[in-house]
Design a protein around this motif. Sequence first.
Motif, PDB file in Angstrom:
ATOM      1  N   UNK A  40      -0.761  11.016   4.418  1.00  0.00           N
ATOM      2  CA  UNK A  40      -1.552  11.746   5.411  1.00  0.00           C
ATOM      3  C   UNK A  40      -2.441  12.787   4.735  1.00  0.00           C
ATOM      4  N   UNK A  41      -2.213  13.028   3.456  1.00  0.00           N
ATOM      5  CA  UNK A  41      -3.019  14.010   2.730  1.00  0.00           C
ATOM      6  C   UNK A  41      -4.429  13.472   2.530  1.00  0.00           C
ATOM      7  N   UNK A  42      -5.419  14.234   2.988  1.00  0.00           N
ATOM      8  CA  UNK A  42      -6.812  13.778   2.882  1.00  0.00           C
ATOM      9  C   UNK A  42      -7.593  14.517   1.799  1.00  0.00           C
ATOM     10  N   UNK A  43      -6.917  15.344   1.023  1.00  0.00           N
ATOM     11  CA  UNK A  43      -7.609  16.138  -0.001  1.00  0.00           C
ATOM     12  C   UNK A  43      -8.140  15.254  -1.121  1.00  0.00           C
ATOM     13  N   UNK A  44      -7.309  14.288  -1.555  1.00  0.00           N
ATOM     14  CA  UNK A  44      -7.604  13.549  -2.777  1.00  0.00           C
ATOM     15  C   UNK A  44      -8.154  12.147  -2.510  1.00  0.00           C
ATOM     16  N   UNK A  45      -8.958  11.671  -3.440  1.00  0.00           N
ATOM     17  CA  UNK A  45      -9.427  10.289  -3.408  1.00  0.00           C
ATOM     18  C   UNK A  45      -8.319   9.394  -3.967  1.00  0.00           C
ATOM     19  N   UNK A  52      -4.592  -4.269   7.851  1.00  0.00           N
ATOM     20  CA  UNK A  52      -5.854  -4.999   7.716  1.00  0.00           C
ATOM     21  C   UNK A  52      -6.377  -4.936   6.288  1.00  0.00           C
ATOM     22  N   UNK A  53      -6.137  -3.813   5.631  1.00  0.00           N
ATOM     23  CA  UNK A  53      -6.641  -3.621   4.273  1.00  0.00           C
ATOM     24  C   UNK A  53      -6.053  -4.638   3.305  1.00  0.00           C
ATOM     25  N   UNK A  54      -4.788  -5.011   3.520  1.00  0.00           N
ATOM     26  CA  UNK A  54      -4.135  -5.972   2.606  1.00  0.00           C
ATOM     27  C   UNK A  54      -3.905  -7.321   3.287  1.00  0.00           C
ATOM     28  N   UNK A  55      -4.558  -7.519   4.449  1.00  0.00           N
ATOM     29  CA  UNK A  55      -4.450  -8.775   5.191  1.00  0.00           C
ATOM     30  C   UNK A  55      -2.988  -9.153   5.430  1.00  0.00           C
ATOM     31  N   UNK A  56      -2.238  -8.159   5.913  1.00  0.00           N
ATOM     32  CA  UNK A  56      -0.818  -8.361   6.191  1.00  0.00           C
ATOM     33  C   UNK A  56      -0.585  -8.424   7.697  1.00  0.00           C
ATOM     34  N   UNK A 103      -3.772   4.177   0.289  1.00  0.00           N
ATOM     35  CA  UNK A 103      -4.461   4.305   1.573  1.00  0.00           C
ATOM     36  C   UNK A 103      -4.187   5.691   2.150  1.00  0.00           C
ATOM     37  N   UNK A 104      -5.234   6.479   2.319  1.00  0.00           N
ATOM     38  CA  UNK A 104      -5.089   7.854   2.783  1.00  0.00           C
ATOM     39  C   UNK A 104      -5.588   8.014   4.217  1.00  0.00           C
ATOM     40  N   UNK A 152       0.850  -1.185   0.000  1.00  0.00           N
ATOM     41  CA  UNK A 152       0.000   0.000   0.000  1.00  0.00           C
ATOM     42  C   UNK A 152       0.884   1.234   0.000  1.00  0.00           C
ATOM     43  N   UNK A 153       0.459   2.237  -0.758  1.00  0.00           N
ATOM     44  CA  UNK A 153       1.074   3.566  -0.727  1.00  0.00           C
ATOM     45  C   UNK A 153       0.244   4.404   0.243  1.00  0.00           C
TER      46      UNK A 153
END
Length: 265
Positions: A46-51, A194-198, A72-73, A42-43
């Motif tokens: 902390x920037x929450x501006x962009x999807x 959790x997102x990548x089951x790691x 992942x933001x 996952x990349x």
Amino acid sequence: MTTKPVESWLTDMDGVLVHEERAIPGAAEFITRLRDTGRRFLVLTNNSIFTPRDLRARLHAAGLDVPEDAIWTSALATAKFLSEQRPEGTAYVIGEAGMTTALHEVGYVLTNRDPEYVVLGETRTYSFEAITRAIQLVEGGARFIATNPDATGPSPEGSLPATGSVAALITKATGVEPYFVGKPNPLMMRSALNQIEAHSETTIMIGDRMDTDILSGLEAGLRSILVLTGSTPAAQVDRFPFRPTRVLDSIADVVPLVDELAEGT
């Protein structure tokens, strides 16, 4: 000491893979090596501006082929956290599409009337009117959440006030501290895992900042690599009371480690 093979990778974006919209040498090779070998990754930002779709386009323009679901933001981590705390709740949001879209996708209703949460994210244009409303809602009992504690952000003209600075303003006015979800909160790391089951014992975090990337990786139980192409210069590393597992010049030096660390030592 024997260490487990590295199966998964988390990496910061700005300062590690890109700098001012340009790919850092070795970044494309790193992403290609991960994808070719089937490593989960996952990349993070902390920037929450962009999807994630926006960020995929930005990375693609820089020559990096990162899938949308590999981004992942702090906005996604915040939305996940809120949906687990209070499913399908209500929030007043100061932020942009990255934050509002993430909340909508987890079933949240956005409102400025008696919300359960005030959620402060990054935006290019902080409105005094919106900040005033946030202060009033927090005073009225809304719970205060912020995506990340970064006080400033970069621009060609110099530093810009960021989420941490605006959060401090709201805290000064209300006496209420926000709960920061993004780095260095290890919650950001755990939600990514959790997102990548790691698993933390078989994952490495790559970052350019000791006080966010490396600290959050450490507190989440990950091995870490600091690259010297971003915020923390080599001369400052020893000033911190904690150390990364490795310090490397750039992401280019990480490429040969993808296969090497997969073998374990």
